[in-house]
Design an enzyme around this catalytic site. Sequence first.
Site, mmCIF file in Angstrom:
data_model
loop_
_atom_site.group_PDB
_atom_site.id
_atom_site.type_symbol
_atom_site.label_atom_id
_atom_site.label_comp_id
_atom_site.label_asym_id
_atom_site.label_seq_id
_atom_site.Cartn_x
_atom_site.Cartn_y
_atom_site.Cartn_z
ATOM 1 C CG ASP A 1 -20.697 33.730 -4.513
ATOM 2 O OD1 ASP A 1 -20.364 32.635 -4.995
ATOM 3 O OD2 ASP A 1 -21.788 34.261 -4.716
ATOM 4 C CE LYS A 2 -22.146 34.090 2.593
ATOM 5 N NZ LYS A 2 -22.235 34.592 3.965
#
Length: 433
Positions: A220-221
């Site tokens: 994920d970011k």
Amino acid sequence: MVLLKTTEKNGSCFVRTDQLDGETDWKLRMAVPSTQALPSDQSLFNVRGSVFAEKPKKDIYHFIGRFTMSDGRENTKEDPLSVDNTMWANTVLASGTATGVVVYTGRETRSSMNTSSPRSKIGLVDLEINRLTKLLFLATILFSLILLSLKGFTGVWFIYFIRYIILFSYIIPISLRVNLDMGKMVYSWMIQRDRAIPGTVVRSSTIPEELGRVEYLLTDKTGTLTQNEMVFRKLHMGSVSFSQDSMTEVTAAVRQAFLSDSDQKQPSSLTSSRPRRSQREQLVECVKALALCHNVTPVVEEVEEREEGEEEGEVKMDDEEVVIFHSNTASTSRKISYQASSPDEIALVKWTESVGLTLIDRDLSSMTTEGPGGERDIYHILQLFPFTSERKRMGVILRHKGSGEITFYMKGADAVMTSIVHYSDWLDEEVNV
């Protein structure tokens, strides 16, 4: 534990949950309003109350309960309880002190229910060797049966069968596993000493060769790779964009807007009655939206700084005058840090601070910002719509204390906001890519 009272007047406190869910950001928690209104912690011992809580479960992000308090005169107060009123086991209180009532203990705690026995990690090479070893063992049995059938099943044939198995057992590469384990130890040592990836720690020496098999890396970011450190890089407003090289233009626009408002002695309200605002007004309003539409709480610390200055003093030694210069000048400066459940929101608020609009205070009912010239604006929070995975957006309704103007700010994922904001070719292209 259900929080009953904290040292903050509004009943808020921050907890760290990194030992529970791995997130390093501070979480905002609130005490029960009925008990927070009591004059002191000693008053809690005189309270007649009860807590209704749901049965123990593993979910650490949801909680449903009810707190009932009675004053002994048939006056009963009930407060709903959610996860915002709880402090799970293995979490740490990051600010102030708090008093609460324990609801779950032992194996009923969230941390205990989410604890599982660690599974042993094994690489694909080991699995392939195990599969090859099984095939070679079956081949050993087959060859032994073939030789035994040629000799004949007479006499003590099972002794000859065992002899054949021992003779053919050399085709099973036992030494191969030893050599592989030694090679893995060398790989682990080289990875930790690789100058191209400093700070790398090998926690398992059984799967270093699996790095050569990686084809796709999914993440994920935020998280381990980014270390929860997010930086705002670019602002795009449909027709114009501002990158790191042009952020000075944003700073100048914010300074000009707030200083002109203060010179005219009018409230800091940039909303115009005209149907279409200028690009500067849209830019400043965008900065205000990023500075106000969030769940970030600023933490202000007073830091004492000593400045070096010269003060003259005299000391006489052996009838000689010695002049000594010393300094006793001290000053205090304000240091603001931000806490939120998402590093994205912290990055946005830090960026608005860098361009001149700083969030300096927030509680449950209001927010205070400070402009480039030190002017402060207070906004009352009328309604807050928190971000959820279903809505994929959040919003807040604010009322400016000076002008009384009510504004609704909303932000969210691009896929959701596309149908809400004005049409933009750039946004449509980014979403449909």
